[in-house]
Write a protein that holds these residues in place. Structure first.
Motif, mmCIF file in Angstrom:
data_model
loop_
_atom_site.group_PDB
_atom_site.id
_atom_site.type_symbol
_atom_site.label_atom_id
_atom_site.label_comp_id
_atom_site.label_asym_id
_atom_site.label_seq_id
_atom_site.Cartn_x
_atom_site.Cartn_y
_atom_site.Cartn_z
ATOM 1 N N ASP A 65 -10.393 36.453 -2.288
ATOM 2 C CA ASP A 65 -11.630 35.689 -2.436
ATOM 3 C C ASP A 65 -11.819 35.196 -3.852
ATOM 4 O OD1 ASP A 65 -12.221 36.136 0.229
ATOM 5 O OD2 ASP A 65 -13.287 37.999 -0.219
ATOM 6 N N SER A 66 -11.617 36.077 -4.814
ATOM 7 C CA SER A 66 -11.858 35.733 -6.207
ATOM 8 C C SER A 66 -11.113 36.715 -7.108
ATOM 9 C CB SER A 66 -13.355 35.807 -6.493
ATOM 10 O OG SER A 66 -13.613 35.563 -7.850
ATOM 11 N N ILE A 67 -10.646 36.205 -8.246
ATOM 12 C CA ILE A 67 -9.996 37.076 -9.220
ATOM 13 C C ILE A 67 -10.748 37.005 -10.543
ATOM 14 C CG2 ILE A 67 -7.698 36.931 -8.186
ATOM 15 C CD1 ILE A 67 -6.940 34.971 -10.435
ATOM 16 N N ASP A 68 -10.619 38.060 -11.314
ATOM 17 C CA ASP A 68 -11.169 38.106 -12.660
ATOM 18 C C ASP A 68 -10.000 38.203 -13.632
ATOM 19 O OD1 ASP A 68 -13.752 38.089 -11.663
ATOM 20 O OD2 ASP A 68 -13.904 40.269 -11.654
ATOM 21 N N VAL A 69 -10.103 37.496 -14.750
ATOM 22 C CA VAL A 69 -9.035 37.451 -15.735
ATOM 23 C C VAL A 69 -9.587 37.894 -17.082
ATOM 24 C CG1 VAL A 69 -7.360 35.955 -16.889
ATOM 25 C CG2 VAL A 69 -7.962 35.518 -14.512
ATOM 26 N N GLU A 70 -8.864 38.786 -17.748
ATOM 27 C CA GLU A 70 -9.212 39.211 -19.109
ATOM 28 C C GLU A 70 -8.056 38.829 -20.019
ATOM 29 O OE1 GLU A 70 -9.723 43.348 -21.473
ATOM 30 O OE2 GLU A 70 -10.840 43.166 -19.594
ATOM 31 N N LEU A 71 -8.370 38.122 -21.107
ATOM 32 C CA LEU A 71 -7.362 37.626 -22.038
ATOM 33 C C LEU A 71 -7.609 38.178 -23.436
ATOM 34 C CD1 LEU A 71 -7.684 33.901 -20.974
ATOM 35 C CD2 LEU A 71 -5.878 35.443 -20.284
ATOM 36 N N HIS A 72 -6.543 38.522 -24.134
ATOM 37 C CA HIS A 72 -6.609 38.968 -25.526
ATOM 38 C C HIS A 72 -5.782 37.982 -26.346
ATOM 39 C CE1 HIS A 72 -8.421 42.941 -24.703
ATOM 40 N NE2 HIS A 72 -7.843 42.776 -23.527
ATOM 41 N N ILE A 73 -6.462 37.229 -27.235
ATOM 42 C CA ILE A 73 -5.777 36.157 -27.963
ATOM 43 C C ILE A 73 -5.949 36.294 -29.470
ATOM 44 C CG2 ILE A 73 -6.039 34.539 -26.043
ATOM 45 C CD1 ILE A 73 -8.286 33.176 -27.665
ATOM 46 N N VAL A 74 -5.117 35.535 -30.184
ATOM 47 C CA VAL A 74 -5.238 35.366 -31.627
ATOM 48 C C VAL A 74 -5.458 33.876 -31.852
ATOM 49 C CG1 VAL A 74 -4.060 35.567 -33.850
ATOM 50 C CG2 VAL A 74 -3.688 37.290 -32.091
ATOM 51 N N VAL A 75 -6.456 33.522 -32.677
ATOM 52 C CA VAL A 75 -6.797 32.117 -32.906
ATOM 53 C C VAL A 75 -6.481 31.707 -34.342
ATOM 54 C CG1 VAL A 75 -8.603 32.079 -31.152
ATOM 55 C CG2 VAL A 75 -9.194 32.650 -33.480
ATOM 56 N N THR A 76 -6.461 30.410 -34.557
ATOM 57 C CA THR A 76 -6.226 29.849 -35.876
ATOM 58 C C THR A 76 -7.492 29.926 -36.716
ATOM 59 O OG1 THR A 76 -4.689 28.282 -34.861
ATOM 60 C CG2 THR A 76 -5.436 27.777 -37.090
ATOM 61 N N TYR A 77 -7.338 30.263 -37.987
ATOM 62 C CA TYR A 77 -8.475 30.356 -38.904
ATOM 63 C C TYR A 77 -9.152 28.990 -39.032
ATOM 64 C CZ TYR A 77 -11.155 30.952 -43.169
ATOM 65 O OH TYR A 77 -12.173 30.999 -44.078
ATOM 66 N N GLY A 78 -10.476 28.997 -39.005
ATOM 67 C CA GLY A 78 -11.258 27.777 -39.197
ATOM 68 C C GLY A 78 -11.586 27.032 -37.918
ATOM 69 N N MET A 79 -11.106 27.513 -36.794
ATOM 70 C CA MET A 79 -11.377 26.845 -35.524
ATOM 71 C C MET A 79 -12.675 27.371 -34.922
ATOM 72 S SD MET A 79 -8.853 24.782 -35.229
ATOM 73 C CE MET A 79 -9.136 24.231 -33.594
ATOM 74 N N ASN A 80 -13.304 26.559 -34.093
ATOM 75 C CA ASN A 80 -14.517 26.954 -33.391
ATOM 76 C C ASN A 80 -14.128 27.847 -32.216
ATOM 77 O OD1 ASN A 80 -16.846 27.157 -31.880
ATOM 78 N ND2 ASN A 80 -17.418 25.008 -32.149
ATOM 79 N N ILE A 81 -14.402 29.132 -32.340
ATOM 80 C CA ILE A 81 -13.984 30.107 -31.332
ATOM 81 C C ILE A 81 -14.667 29.848 -29.994
ATOM 82 C CG2 ILE A 81 -13.974 32.555 -30.736
ATOM 83 C CD1 ILE A 81 -13.575 33.127 -33.717
ATOM 84 N N ASN A 82 -15.919 29.460 -30.025
ATOM 85 C CA ASN A 82 -16.639 29.174 -28.779
ATOM 86 C C ASN A 82 -15.985 28.015 -28.021
ATOM 87 O OD1 ASN A 82 -18.676 29.501 -26.871
ATOM 88 N ND2 ASN A 82 -19.976 27.990 -27.863
ATOM 89 N N ALA A 83 -15.590 26.970 -28.734
ATOM 90 C CA ALA A 83 -14.948 25.822 -28.096
ATOM 91 C C ALA A 83 -13.589 26.212 -27.515
ATOM 92 C CB ALA A 83 -14.786 24.687 -29.096
ATOM 93 N N ILE A 84 -12.846 27.052 -28.233
ATOM 94 C CA ILE A 84 -11.551 27.507 -27.738
ATOM 95 C C ILE A 84 -11.739 28.328 -26.460
ATOM 96 C CG2 ILE A 84 -9.580 29.012 -28.244
ATOM 97 C CD1 ILE A 84 -9.886 28.208 -31.184
ATOM 98 N N ALA A 85 -12.703 29.232 -26.460
ATOM 99 C CA ALA A 85 -12.952 30.086 -25.291
ATOM 100 C C ALA A 85 -13.372 29.257 -24.080
ATOM 101 C CB ALA A 85 -14.008 31.136 -25.619
#
Length: 116
Positions: A65-85
């Motif tokens: 019916d539905s799946i849930d996904v959990e991700l662990h990432i590393v982002v680039t410095y200076g980027m908007n984390i909210n926009a990436i997510a």
């Protein structure tokens, strides 16, 4: 293993397939440097293998019916984390829906590091 019946037969989708599918899409997103091991099993595997595979840092749970996904990432410095997510969330929902027909209920993006 996620399995469901159709009029033709049984379709089985492994969690490893979903993890690799999601991992390829997430690592191609702008601002994502890489993935980080999310649980102890993955951390132990990475200690011995010295390889960082695409399915590292991904946890898929759920049923047909539905799946849930959990991700662990590393982002680039200076980027908007909210926009990436937000970008990752929409991309994961779209790709999984198109490839498997399974809806993604929730995507949890955890930023475990920032790199320059």
């Amino acid at each position: 293993m996620i399995a469901y019946e159709t009029r033709i037969g049984t379709i089985s989708i492994s969690e490893a397939y979903l993890s690799k599918l999601i991992g390829q899409e997430v690592t191609s997103c702008f601002g994502v440097v890489g993935m980080v091991a999310g649980n102890q099993k993955q951390k132990l595997f990475n200690l011995f293998s010295k390889e960082n595979t695409v399915d590292t840092g991904i946890c898929v749970t759920g049923n047909t019916d539905s799946i849930d996904v959990e991700l662990h990432i590393v982002v680039t410095y200076g980027m908007n984390i909210n926009a990436i997510a937000e970008s990752i969330t929409e991309k994961v929902k779209y790709v999984v829906g198109e490839a498997t027909g399974i809806t993604v209920g929730r995507v949890v993006v955890k930023v475990d590091g920032i790199k320059e």
